[in-house]
Design an enzyme around this catalytic site. Structure first.
Site, PDB file in Angstrom:
ATOM      1  CG  ASP A  37      -2.247   0.684   0.984  1.00 42.67           C
ATOM      2  OD1 ASP A  37      -2.250   1.925   0.992  1.00 42.67           O
ATOM      3  OD2 ASP A  37      -3.269   0.001   0.806  1.00 42.67           O
ATOM      4  CG  HIS A  65      -5.067   4.212   1.440  1.00 42.56           C
ATOM      5  ND1 HIS A  65      -4.752   2.916   1.097  1.00 42.56           N
ATOM      6  CD2 HIS A  65      -6.349   4.398   1.044  1.00 42.56           C
ATOM      7  CE1 HIS A  65      -5.795   2.338   0.516  1.00 42.56           C
ATOM      8  NE2 HIS A  65      -6.781   3.220   0.469  1.00 42.56           N
ATOM      9  CB  SER A 122      -9.217   0.986   0.647  1.00 38.86           C
ATOM     10  OG  SER A 122      -8.645   1.269  -0.593  1.00 38.86           O
TER      11      SER A 122
END
Length: 379
Positions: A21, A71, A270
């Protein structure tokens, strides 16, 4: 939370989960680098991602690799954060798992997704990497010869479970992340706390499937998610930077002042993807001999039915961690009510129209960078 079977706790202990990621902030106590986050690698420095002729130059042992979006840190906390900063309240799904971060984030792009799979393949036995969580995607048709799909197949062949976000382009049909369509991966859609499908969760195409051959073996793919996981207003770990919150309004309404510096809300497939990756870690602790195909089948058979939804929208249905762990521990009968084995009259228009087009391109002329919707975006 940890799952239990007959009083026996299962936490993902001993199972390595790689979060491919934007990076992971290992300075967060829930994801402490060196003990819980056993390795953290900066992939955005990898010259090999630009050209195969250049050397591999990722950097290992970086405490914080997530300085651009937060994120990946949010995803890592969902997989297996310890909940240290909240007294266990916001513990991840598999807090006993050994977490690894491969961070190649640049704003809204994953710059070296391939490097994450290369890293998993070359460090698999050093860290017992059994699961790879991928909350990014692309757009277009599934191509088994795409280099990234070739890489995920190699990981599958080596016994690693590859989990992918289905995408956030719903509610229309034919919006599925093509990397998640590969039959050796687990595609994850997003649902809410009431067990309903999130409107933004990408869908496949009703009845669309095909066969192809890889290394002499025939595979069948279906353009639909495999499973749905929690992906709406998910609370998880906040990176130290950037300072701005992923879900500032919801944070202020739900989190206490003591929790605000360390946690934040976010929504998307996600967020559902690392949840399922954490469940896979629980299953592999409960039954280490499971191979990726068996893990996928087990998740499908133990899913909770989502009334009124067809498999091209939700796959087998909503993931059920407790039933899945139960089935991993013992022989049990599940699967009679999952969405993939039932027929429904859905009100969703699943028709699609393909319009061919061409783009004239002259490499000798002047050029400007363009943004391609869906290209390696976070999901």
């Amino acid at each position: 939370m940890t799952a239990r079977n007959g009083g026996l706790p299962v936490s993902g202990k001993g199972v390595g989960v790689l979060i491919n990621d934007s990076g992971v902030d290992g300075t967060h106590e829930d994801l402490k680098f060196g003990t819980h986050l056993v390795q953290n690698t900066l992939g955005s420095t990898n010259l090999n991602s630009l050209s195969a002729m250049l050397p591999v130059t990722y950097l290992e042992g970086v405490p914080n690799t997530d300085s651009n979006s937060g994120h990946g840190t949010h995803c890592a906390g969902t997989v297996g954060g310890t909940g240290a900063r909240s007294g266990g309240k916001y513990e991840g799904v598999a807090p006993g798992a050994s977490l690894l971060g491969y961070g190649s984030g640049g704003a809204l792009l994953v710059l070296d997704a391939m490097g994450g799979f290369d890293y998993a393949l070359t460090h698999q036995f050093q860290y017992n990497i059994r699961v790879i969580s991928n909350s990014f995607g692309s757009s277009g048709d599934f191509d088994p010869n795409d280099p990234l799909n070739v890489a995920t197949k190699k990981c599958y062949d080596r016994g690693m479970v590859v989990v992918f976000a289905a995408g956030n382009e719903g509610p229309g049909a034919d919006t599925h992340n093509p990397y998640a369509i590969a039959p050796w991966t687990i595609s994850v859609g997003a649902g809410d706390r009431n067990g309903l499908l999130a409107e933004f969760s990408s869908r496949g195409v009703r009845g669309e499937q095909g066969t192809f051959t890889v290394d002499g073996e025939t595979w069948t793919y279906k353009n639909e998610p495999v499973i749905v996981g929690p992906g709406v207003d998910v609370v998880s770990t906040r990176a130290i930077a950037p300072v701005s919150s992923l879900g500032i309004q919801t944070d202020a309404e739900v989190l206490t002042p003591a929790e605000l510096p360390f946690y934040t809300h976010s929504s998307g497939t996600s967020m559902a993807t690392p949840h399922v990756a954490g469940i896979v870690a629980l299953l592999l602790e409960a039954k280490p001999t499971l191979n990726p195909a068996q893990v996928k089948e087990l998740l499908q058979k133990t899913a909770t039915n989502m009334p009124g939804r067809q498999s091209w929208e939700v796959g087998a249905g909503y993931v059920n961690a407790y039933a899945a762990v139960d089935m991993a521990f013992r022989s049990a009968t599940y699967g009679s009510t999952v969405n993939a084995s039932r027929s429904f009259n859905s009100s969703v228009d699943a028709r699609t129209t393909a319009i061919p087009f061409t783009i004239n391109y002259n490499p000798a002329g002047r050029w400007q960078p363009i943004y391609l919707p869906g290209r390696s975006r976070y999901q």
